[in-house]
Scaffold this active site. Structure first.
Site, short mmCIF file in Angstrom:
data_model
loop_
_atom_site.label_atom_id
_atom_site.label_comp_id
_atom_site.label_asym_id
_atom_site.label_seq_id
_atom_site.Cartn_x
_atom_site.Cartn_y
_atom_site.Cartn_z
N SER A 42 -9.77 2.08 2.86
CA SER A 42 -8.93 2.88 2.00
C SER A 42 -7.98 2.06 1.13
O SER A 42 -7.48 2.57 0.13
CB SER A 42 -8.12 3.86 2.86
N LYS B 112 0.85 -1.19 0.00
CA LYS B 112 0.00 0.00 0.00
C LYS B 112 0.89 1.25 0.00
O LYS B 112 1.95 1.27 0.63
CB LYS B 112 -0.89 -0.04 1.25
N SER C 157 -9.87 -0.45 6.85
CA SER C 157 -9.34 -0.29 5.49
C SER C 157 -8.81 -1.55 4.83
O SER C 157 -8.43 -1.51 3.67
CB SER C 157 -8.21 0.73 5.50
N1 GLN Z 1 -12.98 4.62 6.61
C1 GLN Z 1 -12.28 4.80 7.83
C2 GLN Z 1 -11.73 6.19 7.92
O1 GLN Z 1 -11.90 6.94 7.02
C3 GLN Z 1 -11.18 3.78 7.98
C4 GLN Z 1 -10.05 3.98 7.06
C5 GLN Z 1 -8.83 3.21 7.44
O2 GLN Z 1 -8.91 2.16 8.07
N2 GLN Z 1 -7.66 3.72 7.06
O3 GLN Z 1 -11.14 6.56 8.89
#
Ligand code: GLN
Length: 437
Positions: free
Chosen positions: A107, A34, A132
């Site tokens: 994400s 990532k 995410s």
């Molecule tokens: N959707 C969640 C956020 O925006 C989790 C994203 C993540 O785990 N990086 O914080």
């Protein structure tokens, strides 16, 4: 076709990479990473325009460990700094391989997308703060494993929220995820929050004694009934082969989302302070400008809308005068959420629920939802992340050709239980035909 050519071809169709490396030796297994995880000499932009000139001079600990096993084929797309649920808050938006008009989830959207379409043994290394890994794994029909907080070193991770961030893995099967976790997990003196545990072979966890399953009743409310049906089918299948399932209750789930977003934004707002165009971040011409003007120009142009929203809200939550009312209260709720899970996980080995309350939405529809609606779609993944407990999303069927994820959660350091449970379920479910691109 070489693996690099294959990656370029996939990227042209699905836009899942921020960078592709030239790999000469393919090896038995390849890794993607990532974009928020530092790779030496290779773009590590965390999905943000502000880091588009950042080529780290070092490898993250996980990357060092991966390189000993196989090559890194590229960096995968994500929401900017991990801020999002649909992988749309960024400069390059991946397309869902099952229906290219739909979101890959976020994400870590690029990682899940690539895992679903790359026809070569591949493990994607991703990161989860509040879901995410699970969310994109569910939307793209792959397995996504998020370990206990601290089991995998965060050294070299571009932080979103330090008390929540966890590096984990995605693969097409739980066996691949167990192998990937074996490569990256284990103590690292360079990360002070890294747990002092010996390295271990998680593929040995695939087999084990029968497990007891808990079904948290709160997790089936307000979800798409088509998703609920697939998850119930999976649970019934496990019951039919002899597993004991009983109702569980996670009463504080309804407060978890508010607590999570306060804590995550408060931490994010401090983490983003360093991107001001001096040491990190794109720079602009400093001539004839004061410091304030210089750095606000850099930040205005470099950060996307969601990053700016989180800086403002997170700073507000930390302000003297509001801190006790918002941040401290959120921290207390976090403890209650942890206790909730601990209590129920004394009665059963694992908890099972849908990963996401919905099917992957159309990218065009996401444009019209509010930030609050986006945050609310994390309602099922956030609590277990807030508790720092291990969880895995496993595909459990399709609705109109779109994958549905089954979420399996357990107590701290009980990775072996979720791996074993996922393995049993995978065998009962049978194989998945992945889309060809
Ligand atoms: N959707 C969640 C956020 O925006 C989790 C994203 C993540 O785990 N990086 O914080």
């Amino acid at each position: 076709m070489s693996i690099t050519e294959d990656c370029r071809r996939i990227d042209e169709k699905l836009s899942c990479f921020t960078a592709i490396s030239d790999v000469s030796e393919e090896g038995d297994v390849v890794f993607s990473v990532k974009d928020c995880i530092c790779t030496k000499g290779m773009l590590s932009s965390a999905g943000s325009k502000i880091l588009q000139n950042y080529f780290p001079v070092f490898d993250a600990t996980v990357v060092e460990r991966l390189r000993q096993i196989g090559p890194i084929i590229g960096k995968t797309c994500q929401d900017e700094f991990g801020f999002g649920t649909f992988c749309k808050n960024t400069y390059k938006i991946p397309k869902n391989p099952w229906d290219t008009e739909r979101s890959c989830g976020g994400s870590s959207g690029g990682a899940a997308c690539l895992t679903a379409v790359l026809d070569h043994p591949h493990i994607a290394v991703a990161e989860s703060t509040g879901g995410s890994i699970s969310c994109p794994a569910a939307f793209c029909g792959v397995v996504g494993l998020t370990p206990t907080y601290g089991l995998v070193s965060r050294y070299g991770l571009i932080d979103y929220a330090n008390s929540l961030d966890k590096i984990g893995v995605m693969g097409r099967s739980i066996k691949e995820c167990a192998f990937g976790l074996t490569v990256i997990a284990g103590h690292d003196p360079r990360d002070s929050t890294s747990l002092k545990v010996k390295r271990k072979d998680f593929t040995e966890s695939l087999m084990g004694a029968p497990l007891k399953i808990g079904i948290p009743k709160q997790y089936f409310k307000n979800i798409d009934p088509r998703v609920g049906e697939k998850v119930w089918n999976a649970i019934r299948k496990l019951e039919s082969i002899g597993f004991v399932c009983q109702e569980a209750s996670l009463d504080y789930t309804k407060y978890a989302l508010a607590s999570y977003y306060l804590i995550a934004m408060a931490e994010a707002s401090t983490n983003l302070a360093k991107f001001c165009g001096l040491r990190y971040g794109t720079s602009s011409n400093p001539e004839e400008k004061g410091f304030n003007e210089y750095f606000s120009n850099v930040r205005t142009n470099g950060f996307g809308e969601e990053a700016k929203r989180r800086i403002i809200m997170g700073t507000y939550a930390r302000m003297a005068g509001y801190r006790d009312e918002l941040y401290l209260k959120a921290m207390k709720i976090r403890t209650l959420v942890i206790n909730d899970f601990k209590r129920e996980l004394k009665k059963v080995d694992v908890l099972m629920a849908p990963t996401m309350p919905m099917l992957p939405p159309k990218l065009s529809d996401i444009a019209s939802i509010t930030p609050l609606q986006e945050y609310q779609s994390d309602v099922l993944t956030v609590p277990v992340n807030l508790a720092g407990m291990p969880h895995v999303s496993v595909p459990c069927g399709f609705v109109d050709g779109l994958p549905v994820g089954l979420h399996i959660m357990s107590d701290h350091m009980q990775e072996s239980k979720i791996i074993q449970m996922a393995y049993v379920y995978e065998k009962a479910r049978g194989k998945i035909e992945y889309p060809k691109v």
